[in-house]
Write a protein that holds these residues in place. Sequence first.
Motif, PDB file in Angstrom:
ATOM      1  N   ALA A  59       0.810  -1.219   0.000  1.00 26.02           N
ATOM      2  CA  ALA A  59       0.000   0.000   0.000  1.00 26.02           C
ATOM      3  C   ALA A  59       0.843   1.268   0.000  1.00 26.02           C
ATOM      4  O   ALA A  59       0.333   2.353  -0.309  1.00 26.02           O
ATOM      5  CB  ALA A  59      -0.939   0.009   1.212  1.00 26.02           C
ATOM      6  N   ASN A  60       2.143   1.159   0.326  1.00 24.81           N
ATOM      7  CA  ASN A  60       2.976   2.354   0.475  1.00 24.81           C
ATOM      8  C   ASN A  60       2.979   3.223  -0.783  1.00 24.81           C
ATOM      9  O   ASN A  60       2.810   4.447  -0.711  1.00 24.81           O
ATOM     10  CB  ASN A  60       4.408   1.963   0.839  1.00 24.81           C
ATOM     11  N   VAL A  61       3.221   2.595  -1.941  1.00 27.01           N
ATOM     12  CA  VAL A  61       3.286   3.376  -3.177  1.00 27.01           C
ATOM     13  C   VAL A  61       1.901   3.653  -3.751  1.00 27.01           C
ATOM     14  O   VAL A  61       1.775   4.405  -4.719  1.00 27.01           O
ATOM     15  CB  VAL A  61       4.149   2.659  -4.237  1.00 27.01           C
ATOM     16  N   SER A  62       0.869   3.050  -3.186  1.00 33.13           N
ATOM     17  CA  SER A  62      -0.493   3.242  -3.684  1.00 33.13           C
ATOM     18  C   SER A  62      -1.252   4.334  -2.927  1.00 33.13           C
ATOM     19  O   SER A  62      -2.389   4.651  -3.295  1.00 33.13           O
ATOM     20  CB  SER A  62      -1.281   1.925  -3.588  1.00 33.13           C
ATOM     21  N   ILE A  63      -0.637   4.894  -1.891  1.00 27.40           N
ATOM     22  CA  ILE A  63      -1.333   5.897  -1.072  1.00 27.40           C
ATOM     23  C   ILE A  63      -1.803   7.092  -1.898  1.00 27.40           C
ATOM     24  O   ILE A  63      -2.956   7.527  -1.765  1.00 27.40           O
ATOM     25  CB  ILE A  63      -0.433   6.359   0.099  1.00 27.40           C
ATOM     26  N   PRO A  64      -0.967   7.691  -2.776  1.00 27.70           N
ATOM     27  CA  PRO A  64      -1.487   8.813  -3.574  1.00 27.70           C
ATOM     28  C   PRO A  64      -2.689   8.425  -4.424  1.00 27.70           C
ATOM     29  O   PRO A  64      -3.639   9.211  -4.568  1.00 27.70           O
ATOM     30  CB  PRO A  64      -0.277   9.199  -4.444  1.00 27.70           C
ATOM     31  N   ALA A  65      -2.676   7.225  -5.013  1.00 25.51           N
ATOM     32  CA  ALA A  65      -3.810   6.783  -5.833  1.00 25.51           C
ATOM     33  C   ALA A  65      -5.054   6.587  -4.972  1.00 25.51           C
ATOM     34  O   ALA A  65      -6.164   6.990  -5.365  1.00 25.51           O
ATOM     35  CB  ALA A  65      -3.456   5.481  -6.550  1.00 25.51           C
ATOM     36  N   ALA A  67      -5.646   8.013  -2.020  1.00 25.28           N
ATOM     37  CA  ALA A  67      -6.079   9.324  -1.523  1.00 25.28           C
ATOM     38  C   ALA A  67      -6.810  10.106  -2.606  1.00 25.28           C
ATOM     39  O   ALA A  67      -7.859  10.722  -2.361  1.00 25.28           O
ATOM     40  CB  ALA A  67      -4.866  10.107  -1.010  1.00 25.28           C
ATOM     41  N   GLY A  68      -6.284  10.083  -3.826  1.00 24.63           N
ATOM     42  CA  GLY A  68      -6.930  10.819  -4.915  1.00 24.63           C
ATOM     43  C   GLY A  68      -8.296  10.270  -5.261  1.00 24.63           C
ATOM     44  O   GLY A  68      -9.245  11.019  -5.492  1.00 24.63           O
ATOM     45  N   ASP A  69      -8.407   8.942  -5.264  1.00 26.92           N
ATOM     46  CA  ASP A  69      -9.680   8.317  -5.627  1.00 26.92           C
ATOM     47  C   ASP A  69     -10.744   8.544  -4.560  1.00 26.92           C
ATOM     48  O   ASP A  69     -11.929   8.685  -4.874  1.00 26.92           O
ATOM     49  CB  ASP A  69      -9.466   6.823  -5.845  1.00 26.92           C
ATOM     50  N   LEU A  70     -10.333   8.581  -3.299  1.00 23.76           N
ATOM     51  CA  LEU A  70     -11.290   8.738  -2.199  1.00 23.76           C
ATOM     52  C   LEU A  70     -11.450  10.192  -1.766  1.00 23.76           C
ATOM     53  O   LEU A  70     -12.199  10.484  -0.827  1.00 23.76           O
ATOM     54  CB  LEU A  70     -10.861   7.882  -1.000  1.00 23.76           C
ATOM     55  N   GLY A  71     -10.724  11.096  -2.405  1.00 22.67           N
ATOM     56  CA  GLY A  71     -10.896  12.514  -2.131  1.00 22.67           C
ATOM     57  C   GLY A  71     -10.331  12.969  -0.802  1.00 22.67           C
ATOM     58  O   GLY A  71     -10.926  13.826  -0.128  1.00 22.67           O
ATOM     59  N   VAL A  72      -9.187  12.429  -0.409  1.00 20.20           N
ATOM     60  CA  VAL A  72      -8.538  12.857   0.837  1.00 20.20           C
ATOM     61  C   VAL A  72      -7.089  13.214   0.519  1.00 20.20           C
ATOM     62  O   VAL A  72      -6.589  12.958  -0.573  1.00 20.20           O
ATOM     63  CB  VAL A  72      -8.585  11.744   1.911  1.00 20.20           C
ATOM     64  N   SER A  73      -6.405  13.820   1.487  1.00 22.51           N
ATOM     65  CA  SER A  73      -5.011  14.201   1.291  1.00 22.51           C
ATOM     66  C   SER A  73      -4.114  12.976   1.429  1.00 22.51           C
ATOM     67  O   SER A  73      -4.484  11.998   2.086  1.00 22.51           O
ATOM     68  CB  SER A  73      -4.601  15.261   2.319  1.00 22.51           C
ATOM     69  N   PRO A  74      -2.896  13.013   0.844  1.00 21.78           N
ATOM     70  CA  PRO A  74      -1.971  11.890   1.003  1.00 21.78           C
ATOM     71  C   PRO A  74      -1.620  11.596   2.461  1.00 21.78           C
ATOM     72  O   PRO A  74      -1.430  10.436   2.838  1.00 21.78           O
ATOM     73  CB  PRO A  74      -0.735  12.340   0.218  1.00 21.78           C
ATOM     74  N   SER A  75      -1.551  12.660   3.304  1.00 21.40           N
ATOM     75  CA  SER A  75      -1.246  12.425   4.718  1.00 21.40           C
ATOM     76  C   SER A  75      -2.380  11.664   5.397  1.00 21.40           C
ATOM     77  O   SER A  75      -2.142  10.826   6.271  1.00 21.40           O
ATOM     78  CB  SER A  75      -0.989  13.751   5.442  1.00 21.40           C
ATOM     79  N   GLN A  76      -3.628  11.938   4.998  1.00 28.83           N
ATOM     80  CA  GLN A  76      -4.743  11.156   5.524  1.00 28.83           C
ATOM     81  C   GLN A  76      -4.716   9.735   4.979  1.00 28.83           C
ATOM     82  O   GLN A  76      -5.121   8.791   5.656  1.00 28.83           O
ATOM     83  CB  GLN A  76      -6.068  11.830   5.162  1.00 28.83           C
ATOM     84  N   GLY A  77      -4.210   9.591   3.756  1.00 28.31           N
ATOM     85  CA  GLY A  77      -4.115   8.268   3.164  1.00 28.31           C
ATOM     86  C   GLY A  77      -3.190   7.338   3.924  1.00 28.31           C
ATOM     87  O   GLY A  77      -3.342   6.109   3.868  1.00 28.31           O
ATOM     88  N   THR A  78      -2.213   7.896   4.663  1.00 27.41           N
ATOM     89  CA  THR A  78      -1.298   7.043   5.446  1.00 27.41           C
ATOM     90  C   THR A  78      -2.024   6.309   6.558  1.00 27.41           C
ATOM     91  O   THR A  78      -1.475   5.362   7.124  1.00 27.41           O
ATOM     92  CB  THR A  78      -0.143   7.868   6.044  1.00 27.41           C
ATOM     93  N   TRP A  79      -3.260   6.731   6.875  1.00 28.84           N
ATOM     94  CA  TRP A  79      -4.033   5.998   7.892  1.00 28.84           C
ATOM     95  C   TRP A  79      -4.291   4.560   7.427  1.00 28.84           C
ATOM     96  O   TRP A  79      -4.491   3.672   8.258  1.00 28.84           O
ATOM     97  CB  TRP A  79      -5.370   6.693   8.143  1.00 28.84           C
ATOM     98  N   VAL A  80      -4.283   4.345   6.114  1.00 28.32           N
ATOM     99  CA  VAL A  80      -4.465   2.994   5.585  1.00 28.32           C
ATOM    100  C   VAL A  80      -3.332   2.078   6.067  1.00 28.32           C
ATOM    101  O   VAL A  80      -3.533   0.887   6.312  1.00 28.32           O
ATOM    102  CB  VAL A  80      -4.516   3.031   4.044  1.00 28.32           C
ATOM    103  N   ILE A  81      -2.139   2.648   6.220  1.00 29.19           N
ATOM    104  CA  ILE A  81      -0.991   1.883   6.699  1.00 29.19           C
ATOM    105  C   ILE A  81      -1.028   1.737   8.211  1.00 29.19           C
ATOM    106  O   ILE A  81      -0.876   0.641   8.760  1.00 29.19           O
ATOM    107  CB  ILE A  81       0.327   2.560   6.265  1.00 29.19           C
ATOM    108  N   THR A  82      -1.244   2.845   8.908  1.00 32.03           N
ATOM    109  CA  THR A  82      -1.164   2.823  10.376  1.00 32.03           C
ATOM    110  C   THR A  82      -2.288   2.028  11.014  1.00 32.03           C
ATOM    111  O   THR A  82      -2.084   1.369  12.033  1.00 32.03           O
ATOM    112  CB  THR A  82      -1.157   4.259  10.936  1.00 32.03           C
ATOM    113  N   SER A  83      -3.483   2.065  10.425  1.00 34.43           N
ATOM    114  CA  SER A  83      -4.608   1.330  11.011  1.00 34.43           C
ATOM    115  C   SER A  83      -4.347  -0.170  10.982  1.00 34.43           C
ATOM    116  O   SER A  83      -4.628  -0.887  11.951  1.00 34.43           O
ATOM    117  CB  SER A  83      -5.907   1.659  10.263  1.00 34.43           C
ATOM    118  N   PHE A  84      -3.783  -0.661   9.885  1.00 31.49           N
ATOM    119  CA  PHE A  84      -3.442  -2.079   9.773  1.00 31.49           C
ATOM    120  C   PHE A  84      -2.386  -2.448  10.814  1.00 31.49           C
ATOM    121  O   PHE A  84      -2.498  -3.470  11.499  1.00 31.49           O
ATOM    122  CB  PHE A  84      -2.924  -2.371   8.365  1.00 31.49           C
ATOM    123  N   ALA A  85      -1.358  -1.616  10.933  1.00 25.72           N
ATOM    124  CA  ALA A  85      -0.253  -1.930  11.829  1.00 25.72           C
ATOM    125  C   ALA A  85      -0.693  -1.962  13.287  1.00 25.72           C
ATOM    126  O   ALA A  85      -0.302  -2.857  14.055  1.00 25.72           O
ATOM    127  CB  ALA A  85       0.869  -0.906  11.636  1.00 25.72           C
TER     128      ALA A  85
END
Length: 537
Positions: A59-65, A67-85
């Motif tokens: 998911a690391n390199v997919s965060i911009p994609a 975030a863009g598709d879901l209409g959020v900022s890339p920094s908010q997109g990192t929640w996809v990584i942290t929530s799993f961890a």
Amino acid sequence: MSESGSGTASGAGQPAAASPPAAPTRSPHTAPLTGTPLVLGTLALSLATFMNVLDTTIANVSIPAIAGDLGVSPSQGTWVITSFAVANAIAVPLTGWLTQRFGQVRLFVTSVLLFVVASILCGLAPNLELLIAFRILQGAVAGPMIPLSQALLLSSYPPTKSGIALALWSMTTMVAPVVGPILGGWLSDNISWPWIFYINIPVGLVAAWVTWRIYRPRETATRIVPIDRVGLVLLVLWVGALQIMLDKGKELDWFNSPEIIALALTSAIAFVFFIVWELTEAHPIVDLSLFSRRNFVTGTTTLSLAYGLFFGGIVIIPLWLQTQMGYTATLAGLTTAPVGILALLLSPVIGKSMGKLDPRWIASLSFFILAGVSFLRADFTTGVDNWTVILPQLILGAGMATLFLPLTAILLSGLPPASIPAASGLSNFCRITAGAFGTSIAATVWDSRTNLHHAQLVENLTPYDPLTTQARDSLAAAGLSPEQTLGTLDRMVTGQAAVLAANDFFWVSGFLFLSLLAIVWFAKPRAKVAALPGGDH
């Protein structure tokens, strides 16, 4: 301890311990596997492990994609990584209780199948909130997979071949972080980001079916044991509240927000109650008495801090490359993938050397390498070429190979065999949690420093500045309107601000890696510790 060392996985996002978190529970009538069942069983367990570790890096390199598709900022997109961890870290201490309650094979297969279901839900998520919820579910059900894959694998081989078994397992967990960024980037660019989750479906189903067919007759005995429900609730409360605070702090202006203050107080109070409860509970979910051992404290602390810094860096690099440097997700994945090459080549060498060398020296070498990589990254500019970005990634693999093995050997040294599962689980929890916290802190620091540098650079863009006037006239001569000229200048300033912010982060990271040298040498030499009765108190 040499076997423990040989089993260390050094993958970028690998969530497993270096030595088996649980000794394989073997019936007196259960012999090691041989022939085709052994080969298929090893492949099935390795596939499940590969799938799990892959999901921590794909998911690391997919965060911009995303975030863009879901209409959020890339920094908010990192929640996809942290929530799993975070969910994964919290689930790890439950593995022992769940294994006794349901059996190793049943729990492992169920965990794999639930992981597949959670992956499907992640791919179908229509918004960030649901994606995070499904990633939490995915991380939680993934908790038992890594330790049980090790335990089942060890039960498949005779004791004399346990080193080979762990070496095979380690190879899997080191290859996954190399493949993850490349595969994630290609899928995001050529199909769509949900496919980074959908690819788990065939892998998980095959791994679950083969494992069930081969290992079902070897199911371990089950018994009803008490579970520390209060400790579990307190653990979820303080870790969850702290992670949400770190993720939403920048968005809500930190402690100017009543929500952030409430989260901070909740986390602090729950943490204090958690410590008190676990120290007095007869069957604690986390054995805090391990922190009375010098080597366990030293090894766990240095490993957790180093992993937090390390993981924060490997999240920032692909974000910067895609959001500011114009890299596609595929190219960003190819650029970051070399991190696993030297880790894969050097880990067996380091494993064989563990019995001859003081692990503190090997860990110290790792901190020098990781600091050097950070200082190389701190010299990046907006005109940096691709090879200059790749070189630190390549060197980073050597830092990984010399990090996980010796520090795991240190934290497990002097422990009686009965304490190793608890120690491994607790150190895993600390490390994975530190990785999640490091990701959130790194993203926040980078975003904040970018805004600061942007504001400072904009102060120089005045009509009286000759460089500004020259750039504006050049853009106007190229046919850009005044509005387009201002927009282009702003993008140029943002790019400069982002690289300066990344430089700030990596300069600080480099010095923090060097500071860990002062911690690791508090550990006692492994040989002396092993000779002491009662461990390393």
